[in-house]
Write an enzyme that holds these catalytic residues in place. Structure first.
Site, PDB file in Angstrom:
ATOM      1  N   SER A 156     -10.676  67.209  19.463  1.00  0.00           N
ATOM      2  CA  SER A 156     -10.262  68.375  20.456  1.00  0.00           C
ATOM      3  C   SER A 156      -9.639  69.345  19.843  1.00  0.00           C
ATOM      4  CB  SER A 156      -9.236  67.461  21.223  1.00  0.00           C
ATOM      5  OG  SER A 156      -8.023  68.292  21.996  1.00  0.00           O
ATOM      6  N   TYR A 169      -0.643  63.170  21.294  1.00  0.00           N
ATOM      7  CA  TYR A 169      -1.970  63.452  21.635  1.00  0.00           C
ATOM      8  C   TYR A 169      -2.604  64.198  20.365  1.00  0.00           C
ATOM      9  CZ  TYR A 169      -6.433  64.700  23.482  1.00  0.00           C
ATOM     10  OH  TYR A 169      -7.827  65.027  23.800  1.00  0.00           O
TER      11      TYR A 169
END
Length: 304
Positions: A156, A169
């Protein structure tokens, strides 16, 4: 529908693909893109019901599929998962030399919180699904990979840039990114490639869409189908890392910003506020109920 040049080439035709998080979001789009090319897919996801729908949706493509419902947070049960995957691989080819051509570690979960509001269970679950699951699955499947296999890790942009109110995350994806780069260097003497995919906000489906809030427009927005297409292109070309954002210009600005922040890390604080990332994530965190966790209390009067 007009096929892309990659679809016309069909580099993944008759290849055996293992795909985690296959039943939704980017994983679902990856499944359709691979099926269009004639790839055979072993799909792993938590929901049996969603996997059954997934299998029915792919029937018109005439490919071989296998579904394995499994909770990837249960890393202590991965031996059982590995055995099921290998059984499916042999059923695909009916050969003792059957192997996996592409492993795509796509599964991921995201919980928006102020860090102090996370429970220990939430922290562990995010780390297990996003990082430990990919590491352990890859570790157990490496003896079964083709000599020229491709390992793909869905990281990501949060793995390359701080992400307030989503810090666990970001930490898990940063770990995934650096582990993948390290593994690629260990495998440099082989023909096995390791590719990291770093998409920005995916606006139409998946984890962000499920929160019911929009991505900050300055940060760029992508569609899951576009991410899937770019992922397969990068996988085919064996790129070590690919940044995916709204359009080529946004991708260039993203790379420029990331490079600048490596030189002057404090600029990240300003850029996150300027692009609206901090505010948007704070709003998402406020929409989810924080877990109650025990806290120590200090007796009045101070320590005795």
């Amino acid at each position: 529908m007009m096929l892309s040049p990659l679809s016309r080439q069909q580099p993944f035709k008759n290849k055996t693909i293992v795909l985690t998080g296959a039943s939704g979001g980017i994983g679902l789009e990856l499944s359709h893109a691979l099926a269009e090319q004639g790839a055979n897919i072993i799909a792993i996801a938590k929901s049996q019901a969603k996997l059954s729908i997934w299998a029915n949706d792919l029937k018109p493509f005439g490919i071989k599929t296998a579904i394995i419902p499994f909770d990837l947070s249960k890393t202590d049960q991965f031996f059982s998962l590995t055995c099921k995957i290998i059984d499916a691989v042999h059923q695909f080819s009916e050969s003792s030399s059957a192997h996996i051509d592409v492993l795509i570690n796509n599964a991921g979960i995201e919980i928006y919180r102020a860090f102090q509001d996370y429970s220990t269970d939430e922290i562990e679950k995010v780390i297990r699904v996003n990082l430990l699951a990919a590491m352990e699955l890859t570790h157990q499947l490496m003896p079964h990979l083709a000599s020229d296999a491709r390992i793909v890790n869905m990281a990501s942009l949060a793995s390359k840039k701080s992400h307030p109110y989503d810090s666990v995350y970001a930490a898990s994806k940063a770990g995934l990114l650096l582990w993948g780069h390290s593994l690629r260097q260990e495998l440099a003497h082989t023909d096995i490639s390791v590719c990291a995919i770093c998409p920005g906000y995916v606006s139409d489906q998946g984890m962000l869409a499920n929160t019911g809030t929009q991505a900050p427009w300055l940060a760029g927005r992508s569609r899951a189908e576009a991410v899937a297409t770019a992922t397969l292109k990068a996988t085919h070309r064996r790129r070590c890392e690919t940044i995916i954002n709204q359009d080529p210009f946004t991708q260039f600005l993203t790379r420029l910003l990331l490079a600048t922040e490596q030189l002057w890390p404090h600029l990240t604080d300003f850029s996150n506020k300027w692009m609206g990332i901090t505010q948007a994530n704070r709003q998402r965190a406020s929409r989810t109920s924080a877990s109650l966790r025990p806290r120590c209390s200090i007796p009045r009067g101070g320590p005795v």
